[in-house]
Design a protein around this motif. Sequence first.
Motif, short mmCIF file in Angstrom:
data_model
loop_
_atom_site.label_atom_id
_atom_site.label_comp_id
_atom_site.label_asym_id
_atom_site.label_seq_id
_atom_site.Cartn_x
_atom_site.Cartn_y
_atom_site.Cartn_z
N ASN A 1 0.98 -1.22 -0.16
CA ASN A 1 0.15 -0.10 -0.08
C ASN A 1 0.86 1.24 -0.11
OD1 ASN A 1 -2.46 -1.31 0.11
ND2 ASN A 1 -2.43 -1.44 2.24
N LEU A 2 0.63 2.13 -1.04
CA LEU A 2 1.61 3.51 -1.01
C LEU A 2 0.62 4.20 -0.19
CD1 LEU A 2 3.76 4.88 -2.13
CD2 LEU A 2 2.59 5.37 -4.25
N ILE A 3 1.07 4.94 0.87
CA ILE A 3 0.36 5.63 1.74
C ILE A 3 0.95 7.07 1.89
CG2 ILE A 3 -0.75 3.77 2.97
CD1 ILE A 3 1.44 4.09 5.33
N ASP A 4 0.27 8.06 2.24
CA ASP A 4 0.83 9.20 2.50
C ASP A 4 1.19 9.37 3.93
OD1 ASP A 4 -1.47 10.26 4.04
OD2 ASP A 4 -2.10 11.37 2.65
N GLU A 5 1.92 10.74 4.40
CA GLU A 5 2.23 10.81 5.82
C GLU A 5 1.29 10.64 6.64
OE1 GLU A 5 1.16 14.71 4.11
OE2 GLU A 5 2.42 13.26 3.41
N LYS A 6 -0.27 10.62 6.36
CA LYS A 6 -1.10 10.49 7.15
C LYS A 6 -1.99 9.17 7.09
CE LYS A 6 -2.18 15.63 8.11
NZ LYS A 6 -1.32 15.66 9.01
N ASP A 7 -1.13 8.22 6.70
CA ASP A 7 -1.72 6.79 6.41
C ASP A 7 -2.72 6.72 5.37
OD1 ASP A 7 0.38 6.05 8.01
OD2 ASP A 7 -1.07 5.67 9.68
N ARG A 8 -3.18 7.90 4.62
CA ARG A 8 -4.20 7.97 3.56
C ARG A 8 -3.67 6.98 2.54
NH1 ARG A 8 -5.22 13.94 4.64
NH2 ARG A 8 -3.02 13.99 3.60
N LEU A 9 -4.40 6.17 1.78
CA LEU A 9 -4.21 5.40 0.73
C LEU A 9 -4.06 6.22 -0.54
CD1 LEU A 9 -3.59 2.21 -0.13
CD2 LEU A 9 -6.00 2.05 -0.71
N ILE A 10 -2.75 5.92 -0.95
CA ILE A 10 -2.60 6.75 -2.48
C ILE A 10 -2.83 5.41 -3.33
CG2 ILE A 10 -0.69 7.85 -4.00
CD1 ILE A 10 0.35 8.95 -1.33
N ARG A 11 -2.23 4.38 -3.44
CA ARG A 11 -2.34 3.29 -4.50
C ARG A 11 -2.00 1.97 -3.86
NH1 ARG A 11 1.37 4.15 -9.14
NH2 ARG A 11 2.95 3.02 -7.81
N ASP A 12 -2.90 1.06 -3.85
CA ASP A 12 -2.67 -0.30 -3.77
C ASP A 12 -1.99 -1.24 -4.91
OD1 ASP A 12 -3.12 -2.55 -2.46
OD2 ASP A 12 -5.17 -2.91 -2.71
N MET A 13 -0.78 -1.61 -4.65
CA MET A 13 0.04 -2.13 -5.48
C MET A 13 -0.12 -3.76 -5.25
SD MET A 13 3.18 0.46 -5.88
CE MET A 13 3.79 0.53 -4.51
N HIS A 14 -0.23 -4.53 -6.47
CA HIS A 14 -0.14 -6.04 -6.46
C HIS A 14 0.57 -6.34 -7.57
CE1 HIS A 14 -3.92 -6.14 -3.86
NE2 HIS A 14 -4.29 -5.13 -4.55
N TYR A 15 1.43 -7.47 -7.23
CA TYR A 15 2.48 -7.81 -8.28
C TYR A 15 1.63 -9.12 -9.08
CZ TYR A 15 5.59 -4.80 -5.70
OH TYR A 15 6.17 -3.88 -5.26
N VAL A 16 2.32 -9.21 -10.19
CA VAL A 16 1.83 -9.93 -11.01
C VAL A 16 2.80 -11.11 -11.14
CG1 VAL A 16 1.30 -10.51 -13.69
CG2 VAL A 16 0.60 -8.48 -12.56
N TRP A 17 2.46 -12.31 -11.02
CA TRP A 17 3.60 -13.53 -11.14
C TRP A 17 3.17 -14.16 -12.27
CZ3 TRP A 17 7.11 -13.98 -7.27
CH2 TRP A 17 7.08 -13.19 -6.28
#
Length: 157
Positions: free
Chosen positions: A125-141
């Motif tokens: 989870n890419l979050i900002d300094e206040k823990d707000r979600l910026i982007r949810d990243m999932h990996y492709v296998w």
Amino acid sequence: MKNYLKTYPKITVITPSFNQAEFLERTIKSVLDQNYPNLEYIIMDGGSTDGSVEIIQKYEKYLKFWASEKDNGQSHAINKGLKIATGEWVSWQNSDDIYYPGAFKSAAVAAQTHPEVGLIIGDVNLIDEKDRLIRDMHYVWFSPIKPHSGAGICMMR
């Protein structure tokens, strides 16, 4: 999390940092609060002047090694830490990032379940300094081995 581990492989975490006092303590706590029984923690600070050293000193007794000295940037700091690392699994966590609870045990379970792998990557989870979600990243296998999801961690042998 249910404990499926027979043994706990040694995990080394390296935190490179430079003038990140605003975030550093939270990063350190996110590593130590894993309560992982076989942890080796290394902090490589690039000669900070913003109070980072005082924060690191608060946690010194929990660290395998730390240094605050001029370096050539983040990659150099990580490589210096890698020379010291003795863990079976090694990861680095930037000084303004956090691990979610249970990340190390999830990674250890994945390593034990799939001993043939040399890299474990969890979703991030890419979050900002206040823990707000910026982007949810999932990996492709592209492998028949599905990664252990939710670890929020990348470790290599």
